[in-house]
Enzyme design. Structure first.
Site, short mmCIF file in Angstrom:
data_model
loop_
_atom_site.label_atom_id
_atom_site.label_comp_id
_atom_site.label_asym_id
_atom_site.label_seq_id
_atom_site.Cartn_x
_atom_site.Cartn_y
_atom_site.Cartn_z
N ALA A 179 8.64 -2.22 -16.55
CA ALA A 179 9.87 -1.59 -16.08
C ALA A 179 9.54 -0.42 -15.18
CB ALA A 179 10.71 -1.12 -17.27
N CYS A 180 10.40 -0.20 -14.19
CA CYS A 180 10.31 1.03 -13.42
C CYS A 180 11.56 1.85 -13.76
CB CYS A 180 10.18 0.76 -11.92
SG CYS A 180 11.58 -0.08 -11.19
N ILE A 181 12.00 2.68 -12.87
CA ILE A 181 13.08 3.61 -13.20
C ILE A 181 14.40 2.89 -13.46
CG2 ILE A 181 14.42 5.57 -12.35
CD1 ILE A 181 11.93 6.23 -10.63
#
Length: 477
Positions: A420-422
């Protein structure tokens, strides 16, 4: 082939997010410390400036570690190998370049001719990641058994860095010269055109999750500033924090993120069907507040990018124009992360024409509102709330929705990699045909992007916590 390239570029973009995550605290420390506020004791300002500056000074090394971790599932040995590789790579360059350029080491150091910046860190990280993935299970003769497996990775990475350093010393002078020319053009000679291009391309890459790659040269590389104690800063972000009056060319982001897209969100709300206005209003107001406070805009953008791509084209153009507009009006403000109100206030010490931002911003928000409203109504675009809404389960907490997401992705055994990123989950699956996009939408995904076996699912700022909940759920299934 394109799908494989796209998948690898997604990994690069994801790996660059770890170094970027340290920018807020470093930027706040450096920005406040360099501003020399009257209410802060001088010694505290110096401590803040130098501690924040130390992070920016070591960004190449931080990027090396980030890239290594991003391509090795966060293995600490790869991070150690990246540190070793970076140190050896730079020292090899420093030793060999005097021979190549027929000059002395002192000249090389004084003119920063061996300074590869962020790119050197990325190369070192790539070396260690490649060597880790290739050799972490290597078997050696029994008398060398201590160095087998993962312990072999830092050794082979360091040796490889010597070879790469020698090769790089031969080709770096023209590359470095080209980067310097581009840097001077973008930062000093024609920033209006350079940052208009930056803003347009950056927004165009957001749907694919590749904008982090495009951000790096503008945020971390262009321009150079040396402060009073001899620290050298590169990139618009660090130069602004350190007090460079020519930096702050990224200011346009505040205009379209804090004001423009919230205006678009209001237009989407006001054009929704009467029976849907309450639900759409709560969603859009929440997304608008997120954009205004933090600069995170994907929850708004993915509400229309799939169903009304023409609106995204308009948005990308307006986003691109916001940067030259601010430069033309000499509006300068600094960002440590993503152009939100928090950055705007905390980092206002070195700003210029700060009162123009809300004035121009409100006008920009009005422009967004009018254009979005007219296009939605006149072209009958299916933006949120203009079609029948099915209840989704996103209102449940992360632990409750995790099993639904796993099922929609084809089950535990179909998920090869989860990250996951932001604002989005980044998943690699074994069989893309098992992914149920409709179910993901019903769960509450704002957007879904598929390329080959890679899939990105946008859940906004909850994505990292959802990923953690999914990890726990997968372990217990």
């Amino acid at each position: 082939m394109f799908k494989n390239v796209f998948a690898n570029l997604q990994k690069v973009g994801k790996s660059l997010m770890l170094p970027v995550s340290v920018l807020p605290i470093a930027g706040i420390l450096l920005g406040i410390g360099s501003a020399h506020f009257n209410f802060l004791p001088d010694i505290l300002s110096q401590i803040m400036a130098q501690t924040g500056g130390s992070v920016f000074s070591n960004m190449p090394l931080i990027f090396a570690i980030g890239v290594a971790l991003g391509f090795t599932n966060n293995d600490g040995v790869a991070a150690l190998a990246a540190v070793v590789s970076y140190g050896i790579l730079i020292q090899t360059l420093t030793a060999v370049e005097p021979i190549v350029l027929h000059t002395t080491i002192e000249v090389i150091k004084n003119k920063h001719l061996s300074d590869t910046g962020i790119l050197g860190g990325i190369i070192a990280g790539a070396i260690s990641a490649y060597m880790f993935n290739k050799f972490y299970r290597i078997q050696l003769p029994e008398y060398l058994g201590f160095f087998a497996g993962k312990r072999f990775v830092p050794i082979i990475s360091g040796l490889s860095a010597i070879l790469i350093g020698v090769i790089l010393s031969l080709i770096w002078p023209p590359i470095g010269h080209g980067i310097q020319i581009f840097s001077k053009w973008a930062a000093y000679q024609n920033p209006i055109l350079a940052f208009a291009l930056y803003g347009l391309v950056e927004r165009a890459l957001v749907p694919f999750g590749l904008h982090h790659i495009w951000n790096v040269p503008f945020q971390m590389q262009i321009g150079e500033y040396t402060n009073s104690i001899g620290q050298v800063f590169h990139g618009d972000i660090a130069r602004y924090m350190a007090g460079d009056s020519t930096a702050g060319n990224l200011s346009g982001g505040f205009i379209f993120k804090m004001y423009g897209l919230p205006g678009a969100a209001l237009a989407i709300w006001h054009t929704s069907k009467k029976e849907n206005k309450t639900k759409i209003g709560s969603i859009m107001i929440s997304a608008a507040l997120t954009a205004f406070l933090t600069g995170i805009t994907e929850p708004i953008e993915f509400s229309f990018i799939i169903v009304a791509p023409v609106l995204y084209v308009i948005h990308a153009i307006l986003a691109g124009l916001s940067f030259p507009l601010c430069i033309f009006l000499d509006m300068r403000a600094g960002t440590s992360f993503s152009h939100g109100f928090i950055d705007f206030i905390v980092l206002s010490g070195n700003s210029h024409h700060i009162l123009l931002f809300p004035i121009i911003g409100i006008l920009y928000g009005l422009l967004y509102y009018i254009l979005f409203y007219l296009f939605i109504i006149n072209f009958n675009l299916d933006t949120p709330g203009r079609e029948n809404i099915k209840n989704n389960i996103l209102e449940k907490d992360n632990n409750e929705i995790a099993p639904y997401i796993i099922t929609a992705l084809g089950g535990k055994n179909n998920i090869k990699n989860l990250d996951a990123c932001i604002t989005r989950l980044r998943i690699t699956v074994s069989d893309i045909s098992k992914v149920k996009q409709k179910d993901l939408k019903n769960i509450g995904a704002a957007g879904i992007i598929i390329s080959g076996s890679g899939i990105q699912v946008v859940f906004g700022t909850r994505s990292e916590n959802i990923k953690t909940a999914m990890d726990e759920c997968i372990k217990n299934i």
